[in-house]
Design a protein around this motif. Structure first.
Motif, PDB file in Angstrom:
ATOM      1  N   VAL A  71       5.500 100.006  74.861  1.00  0.00           N
ATOM      2  CA  VAL A  71       4.199  99.588  74.329  1.00  0.00           C
ATOM      3  C   VAL A  71       4.254  98.119  73.911  1.00  0.00           C
ATOM      4  N   GLN A  72       5.357  97.719  73.290  1.00  0.00           N
ATOM      5  CA  GLN A  72       5.483  96.304  72.907  1.00  0.00           C
ATOM      6  C   GLN A  72       5.473  95.396  74.133  1.00  0.00           C
ATOM      7  N   ALA A  73       6.227  95.826  75.154  1.00  0.00           N
ATOM      8  CA  ALA A  73       6.281  95.013  76.375  1.00  0.00           C
ATOM      9  C   ALA A  73       4.907  94.937  77.015  1.00  0.00           C
ATOM     10  N   PHE A  74       4.140  96.023  76.956  1.00  0.00           N
ATOM     11  CA  PHE A  74       2.784  96.045  77.512  1.00  0.00           C
ATOM     12  C   PHE A  74       1.940  94.964  76.877  1.00  0.00           C
ATOM     13  N   GLU A  80      -1.419  89.428  74.968  1.00  0.00           N
ATOM     14  CA  GLU A  80      -2.404  89.791  73.958  1.00  0.00           C
ATOM     15  C   GLU A  80      -1.645  90.341  72.765  1.00  0.00           C
ATOM     16  N   SER A  81      -2.215  90.147  71.574  1.00  0.00           N
ATOM     17  CA  SER A  81      -1.561  90.759  70.422  1.00  0.00           C
ATOM     18  C   SER A  81      -2.380  91.950  69.996  1.00  0.00           C
ATOM     19  N   PHE A  82      -1.878  93.134  70.358  1.00  0.00           N
ATOM     20  CA  PHE A  82      -2.527  94.375  69.941  1.00  0.00           C
ATOM     21  C   PHE A  82      -1.917  94.815  68.627  1.00  0.00           C
ATOM     22  N   SER A  83      -2.694  95.517  67.815  1.00  0.00           N
ATOM     23  CA  SER A  83      -2.058  96.151  66.662  1.00  0.00           C
ATOM     24  C   SER A  83      -1.422  97.437  67.171  1.00  0.00           C
ATOM     25  N   PRO A  84      -0.115  97.673  66.898  1.00  0.00           N
ATOM     26  CA  PRO A  84       0.607  98.778  67.554  1.00  0.00           C
ATOM     27  C   PRO A  84      -0.018 100.157  67.337  1.00  0.00           C
ATOM     28  N   GLU A  85      -0.502 100.416  66.090  1.00  0.00           N
ATOM     29  CA  GLU A  85      -1.050 101.772  65.859  1.00  0.00           C
ATOM     30  C   GLU A  85      -2.290 101.995  66.697  1.00  0.00           C
ATOM     31  N   LEU A  86      -3.154 100.954  66.738  1.00  0.00           N
ATOM     32  CA  LEU A  86      -4.388 101.102  67.514  1.00  0.00           C
ATOM     33  C   LEU A  86      -4.068 101.315  68.988  1.00  0.00           C
ATOM     34  N   LEU A  87      -3.071 100.547  69.488  1.00  0.00           N
ATOM     35  CA  LEU A  87      -2.744 100.667  70.909  1.00  0.00           C
ATOM     36  C   LEU A  87      -2.183 102.049  71.205  1.00  0.00           C
ATOM     37  N   LYS A  88      -1.289 102.539  70.309  1.00  0.00           N
ATOM     38  CA  LYS A  88      -0.722 103.871  70.563  1.00  0.00           C
ATOM     39  C   LYS A  88      -1.805 104.940  70.490  1.00  0.00           C
ATOM     40  N   THR A  89      -2.771 104.760  69.563  1.00  0.00           N
ATOM     41  CA  THR A  89      -3.874 105.720  69.497  1.00  0.00           C
ATOM     42  C   THR A  89      -4.701 105.665  70.769  1.00  0.00           C
ATOM     43  N   ALA A  90      -4.850 104.465  71.321  1.00  0.00           N
ATOM     44  CA  ALA A  90      -5.685 104.337  72.519  1.00  0.00           C
ATOM     45  C   ALA A  90      -5.113 105.110  73.690  1.00  0.00           C
ATOM     46  N   PHE A  91      -3.770 105.302  73.704  1.00  0.00           N
ATOM     47  CA  PHE A  91      -3.177 105.994  74.839  1.00  0.00           C
ATOM     48  C   PHE A  91      -3.217 107.506  74.705  1.00  0.00           C
ATOM     49  N   VAL A  92      -3.571 108.015  73.522  1.00  0.00           N
ATOM     50  CA  VAL A  92      -3.544 109.466  73.305  1.00  0.00           C
ATOM     51  C   VAL A  92      -4.884 110.050  73.681  1.00  0.00           C
ATOM     52  N   ASN A  93      -4.893 110.959  74.653  1.00  0.00           N
ATOM     53  CA  ASN A  93      -6.141 111.572  75.080  1.00  0.00           C
ATOM     54  C   ASN A  93      -6.316 112.935  74.439  1.00  0.00           C
ATOM     55  N   PRO A  94      -7.579 113.379  74.262  1.00  0.00           N
ATOM     56  CA  PRO A  94      -7.805 114.690  73.631  1.00  0.00           C
ATOM     57  C   PRO A  94      -7.178 115.843  74.408  1.00  0.00           C
ATOM     58  N   CYS A  95      -7.115 115.716  75.757  1.00  0.00           N
ATOM     59  CA  CYS A  95      -6.516 116.810  76.524  1.00  0.00           C
ATOM     60  C   CYS A  95      -5.034 116.946  76.186  1.00  0.00           C
ATOM     61  N   TYR A  96      -4.382 115.823  75.884  1.00  0.00           N
ATOM     62  CA  TYR A  96      -2.970 115.871  75.511  1.00  0.00           C
ATOM     63  C   TYR A  96      -2.781 116.580  74.188  1.00  0.00           C
ATOM     64  N   ILE A  97      -3.637 116.232  73.215  1.00  0.00           N
ATOM     65  CA  ILE A  97      -3.516 116.847  71.883  1.00  0.00           C
ATOM     66  C   ILE A  97      -3.705 118.354  71.999  1.00  0.00           C
TER      67      ILE A  97
ATOM     68  N   PRO B  59       9.561  88.680  77.469  1.00  0.00           N
ATOM     69  CA  PRO B  59       9.202  89.748  76.527  1.00  0.00           C
ATOM     70  C   PRO B  59       8.368  90.843  77.169  1.00  0.00           C
ATOM     71  N   GLY B  60       7.837  90.576  78.362  1.00  0.00           N
ATOM     72  CA  GLY B  60       7.017  91.604  78.993  1.00  0.00           C
ATOM     73  C   GLY B  60       7.815  92.569  79.837  1.00  0.00           C
ATOM     74  N   THR B  61       9.139  92.363  79.930  1.00  0.00           N
ATOM     75  CA  THR B  61       9.971  93.262  80.729  1.00  0.00           C
ATOM     76  C   THR B  61      10.868  94.033  79.788  1.00  0.00           C
ATOM     77  N   VAL B  62      10.946  95.361  79.991  1.00  0.00           N
ATOM     78  CA  VAL B  62      11.840  96.175  79.166  1.00  0.00           C
ATOM     79  C   VAL B  62      13.184  96.236  79.878  1.00  0.00           C
ATOM     80  N   VAL B  63      14.249  95.914  79.168  1.00  0.00           N
ATOM     81  CA  VAL B  63      15.590  95.909  79.768  1.00  0.00           C
ATOM     82  C   VAL B  63      16.344  97.124  79.256  1.00  0.00           C
TER      83      VAL B  63
END
Lengths: 345, 158
Positions: A71-74, A80-97, B59-63
């Motif tokens: 997620v950090q590498a993404f 872009e600087s995403f806030s990590p919690e928001l980004l991780k929440t964005a990847f969680v779909n209701p079907c998964y839960i 930083p965009g590549t995971v090693v």
């Protein structure tokens, strides 16, 4: 590795080699040609032929996977600087839960001891969708000022459609990070995940950065696309008549300009549309009607400034940009001036 | 084999990379090496010296670094378009491995096969693609060579 080797009289007789891994564990191996290998390989190939290839596994279930690092590498890959919690929440779909809760119930895990503390991405998804649609419409209206609202809606609809969004999402590695019930991730789930990521970006970095992100990844999908591939117009001549009457220009009259091979299997007719005896557009076709329709389309492309030889959109660096691109199409001059246009686009 | 027998593709980029922002196409790189084998010596040296700098620079590549008992040390590079490239680094020096990794970072994930044309454009013609009717006065009727009346007039006046 050869330190635990013991020579046994078996070596000389049966070709078996013994190896001490530790005091109580003995490894045996035969190093000669293995006569069972061919039969085994053929059997496995036959099994593969019957059962087909094994189902694809998500990347998270293959070796070498660290979700947090990914997620950090993404976020740094996209600059872009995403806030990590928001980004991780964005990847969680209701079907998964849902599937996770069902799995826990099936394993009869107590819901208090192992509670699923994951948020949905539905709210981020709706936010992202709204923002995307409004940004794309604004961008379209700014770069193609003479394009009517139906055209803008068609272009925005094309850019936010499942095929385009899923293509972009797959090539940005969003499919690897998505948490969904099924694999391969279905198109709707991937589509909503992408929009949720846009929503997360908007909340973390603001509308401007999110707008630039959309411009760099969604708007670039317009490169090489023709207007009428995205906007299906059934009656281009009718639309052209409407547009010209709105601009108080004389209505178009079609005239046969050139023809070749009229009696053959591949006839060619060029029909020119003249408004007040000045050429609007000329286009070829196999029959006169087809050529006339094509000429109407060419005239519409010129009117809306969506020709192939228009000035390309401005994708320059972020610094000089607000949300609106600075260079509207140069072929549009407000009022149609047929004499200055090239006759064949 | 000839070019018809081997696969080929046109020059393209993944997702119009570079038109908007540039995104490094390498998403994951895994170094598989052995802790004791002599063919992994270069890999072990690279991990001691160079891998951390590489990870900081990209930083965009995971090693991922995974010591396993294996005969052939490998680098597995995964790209954004889904392609996976494996390269064996048996008995390579640390310097060679560093160069190989830079090469992999700079590649897009597209296949390394023959590229049909070294160019690509989405607007091939600005003034309009030439066709046999360009610069001919419009006429309906059999097509033949154009009459050179202007030429004769020039000759007469001179």
């Amino acid at each position: 590795m050869a330190s635990g080797y013991i020579v046994n009289r078996g070596v000389l007789i049966f070709g078996i080699h013994y190896q001490h891994v530790c005091r109580n564990v003995l490894l045996t191996q035969t190093r000669e040609k293995k006569r069972w290998m061919k039969a085994y390989t053929l059997l496995m190939e036959r099994k593969l032929k019957i059962e087909g290839p094994p189902p694809p596994k998500p990347r998270s279930q293959k070796p070498n996977w660290d979700y947090h690092a990914e997620v950090q590498a993404f976020s740094s890959r996209l600059k872009e600087s995403f806030s990590p919690e928001l980004l991780k929440t964005a990847f969680v779909n209701p079907c998964y839960i849902q599937s996770e809760q069902e799995r826990r119930q099936a394993l009869s895990v107590d819901s208090e001891t192992a509670a699923l503390v994951l948020g949905d991405n539905i709210q981020l998804h709706t936010q992202g969708l709204e923002f995307t649609k409004s940004f794309l419409s604004d961008w379209c209206k700014a770069s193609f000022p003479s394009l009517p609202s139906k055209g803008v809606v068609a272009i925005v609809g094309h850019l936010t459609s499942h095929p385009v969004v899923c293509h972009v999402a797959r090539n940005l590695a969003i499919e690897d990070l998505t948490m969904s019930a099924q694999f391969p991730v279905p198109d709707e789930v991937l589509h909503s995940t992408f929009l949720a990521v846009i929503g997360a970006l908007q909340e973390s970095s603001g509308a401007e950065r999110a707008g630039l992100f959309l411009r760099d990844f969604l708007v670039t999908q317009l490169v090489g696309k023709d207007l009428f591939e995205m906007w299906s117009v059934v009656n281009p001549m009718g639309l052209l008549v409407e547009e010209l009457s709105k601009r108080n220009v004389a209505l178009p009259e079609p005239r046969l300009t050139r023809s070749a091979g009229a009696g053959t299997v591949l006839p060619l007719y060029f029909v020119g549309l003249y408004s007040d005896k000045k050429l609007l557009a000329e286009a070829p076709g196999e029959t006169v009607l087809a050529a006339e329709e094509e000429a109407a389309r060419v005239a519409l492309r010129k009117l809306y400034g969506y020709t192939e030889n228009r000035r390309p959109c401005d994708f320059s660096a972020a610094e000089q940009l607000g949300l609106m691109p600075s260079n509207p199409s140069a072929t549009h001059k407000g009022h149609v001036t047929p004499s200055t246009m090239s006759s064949i686009s | 084999m000839t070019s018809r027998g081997t696969p080929s593709r046109f020059l393209q980029s993944v997702l119009q990379n570079g038109v908007g922002r540039y995104v490094c196409q390498l998403k994951r790189i895994s170094l598989i090496f052995s802790k004791n084998g002599q063919s992994s010596l270069g890999a072990r040296e690279f991990i001691e010296e160079g891998v951390v700098d590489f990870a900081i620079k990209n930083p965009g590549t995971v090693v991922y670094v995974s010591p396993q008992s294996c005969r052939i040390p490998k680098i597995v590079a995964e790209y954004l378009n889904g392609n996976v490239k494996e390269e064996a680094i048996t008995s390579k020096t640390s310097q060679q491995i560093a160069e190989l990794i830079t090469k992999l970072t700079n590649q897009s994930g597209l296949d390394i096969i023959r590229i049909r044309k070294p160019i690509h454009t989405d607007s091939p013609s600005i003034q309009g693609q030439w066709h046999p009717f360009t610069n001919r006065p419009p006429s309906i009727g059999p097509i033949g060579p154009q009459k050179q009346q202007a030429n004769e007039r020039l000759c007469e006046t001179s």
